[in-house]
Design a protein around this motif. Structure first.
Motif, mmCIF file in Angstrom:
data_model
loop_
_atom_site.group_PDB
_atom_site.id
_atom_site.type_symbol
_atom_site.label_atom_id
_atom_site.label_comp_id
_atom_site.label_asym_id
_atom_site.label_seq_id
_atom_site.Cartn_x
_atom_site.Cartn_y
_atom_site.Cartn_z
ATOM 1 N N SER A 24 97.865 60.622 87.799
ATOM 2 C CA SER A 24 96.796 59.751 88.302
ATOM 3 C C SER A 24 95.543 59.928 87.457
ATOM 4 O O SER A 24 95.413 60.874 86.690
ATOM 5 C CB SER A 24 96.492 60.087 89.759
ATOM 6 N N GLN A 25 94.617 59.023 87.645
ATOM 7 C CA GLN A 25 93.342 59.126 86.933
ATOM 8 C C GLN A 25 92.362 60.002 87.691
ATOM 9 O O GLN A 25 91.255 60.230 87.228
ATOM 10 C CB GLN A 25 92.738 57.739 86.666
ATOM 11 N N TYR A 26 92.761 60.535 88.835
ATOM 12 C CA TYR A 26 91.854 61.329 89.665
ATOM 13 C C TYR A 26 91.815 62.781 89.205
ATOM 14 O O TYR A 26 92.801 63.327 88.712
ATOM 15 C CB TYR A 26 92.262 61.239 91.133
ATOM 16 N N THR A 27 90.643 63.365 89.388
ATOM 17 C CA THR A 27 90.398 64.730 88.940
ATOM 18 C C THR A 27 89.673 65.493 90.035
ATOM 19 O O THR A 27 88.801 64.936 90.699
ATOM 20 C CB THR A 27 89.516 64.724 87.668
ATOM 21 N N VAL A 28 90.052 66.757 90.204
ATOM 22 C CA VAL A 28 89.275 67.668 91.035
ATOM 23 C C VAL A 28 88.698 68.716 90.097
ATOM 24 O O VAL A 28 89.210 68.936 88.995
ATOM 25 C CB VAL A 28 90.118 68.321 92.163
ATOM 26 N N TYR A 29 87.639 69.361 90.523
ATOM 27 C CA TYR A 29 86.955 70.335 89.678
ATOM 28 C C TYR A 29 86.899 71.679 90.400
ATOM 29 O O TYR A 29 86.626 71.731 91.598
ATOM 30 C CB TYR A 29 85.529 69.855 89.353
ATOM 31 N N ILE A 30 87.182 72.740 89.643
ATOM 32 C CA ILE A 30 87.155 74.074 90.226
ATOM 33 C C ILE A 30 86.278 75.000 89.388
ATOM 34 O O ILE A 30 86.100 74.786 88.188
ATOM 35 C CB ILE A 30 88.567 74.689 90.372
ATOM 36 N N LYS A 31 85.757 75.997 90.036
ATOM 37 C CA LYS A 31 85.008 77.058 89.357
ATOM 38 C C LYS A 31 85.938 78.262 89.293
ATOM 39 O O LYS A 31 86.368 78.775 90.318
ATOM 40 C CB LYS A 31 83.730 77.391 90.136
ATOM 41 N N ALA A 32 86.261 78.684 88.088
ATOM 42 C CA ALA A 32 87.147 79.821 87.883
ATOM 43 C C ALA A 32 86.413 80.867 87.044
ATOM 44 O O ALA A 32 85.553 80.521 86.233
ATOM 45 C CB ALA A 32 88.429 79.383 87.170
#
Length: 155
Positions: free
Chosen positions: A4-12
């Protein structure tokens, strides 16, 4: 594979961010793409939620972009939101995956009393992790905990 074109963002943590970029970065989409059957992908499937109607995207600079995969019976256009708990679960799954790679690469050395400085630097280099003191110390501590646990189980 359709993504998909969807993105989630995480702090690692730095070491994890760098490792994920080294191992799972997709140049075409400019995101982390977890392979089918991986633990992080399974976690994503279970923690993705519908985007709240009052959600306002914040600043994502410095965060790690992760592709929202397509799953059977889960439409990514509706399910593309990570709660704080979902983000924590995804980061935890990534840390576990990282530890399994660390164990796979260095586990055979657990039984030997050897100087680990160069071994850890070699591991960092091999997996695209910067040679910073913080990264080295974090991976060294993981290695030492794993080695201690392995030695206890040998007794």
């Amino acid at each position: 594979m359709f993504m998909s074109q969807y993105t989630v963002y995480i702090k690692a943590p730095d070491y994890l961010d760098q490792w994920l970029r080294s191992e799972y970065w997709d140049e075409e989409t400019r995101r982390i793409v977890f392979p089918r059957g991986s633990a992080p992908r399974a976690v994503l499937q279970s923690v993705l939620r519908k985007t709240p109607s009052d959600y306002k995207p914040g600043d994502v600079s410095g965060l790690l972009p992760v592709a929202v995969p397509t799953f059977k019976r889960i439409n990514p256009s509706n399910f593309n939101y990570l709660t704080a708990d979902g983000e924590a679960a995804l980061v935890s799954a990534c840390k576990s995956l990282f530890k399994s790679v660390l164990y796979e690469d260095l586990g055979e050395l657990f039984l030997f009393d050897i100087q680990i400085t160069d071994i850890i630097y070699n591991f960092l280099d091999k997996h695209g992790i910067e040679r910073t003191e913080k990264n080295w110390d974090t991976v060294r501590q993981m290695y030492l905990r794993m080695r201690k646990k392995a030695r206890r189980s040998q007794c």
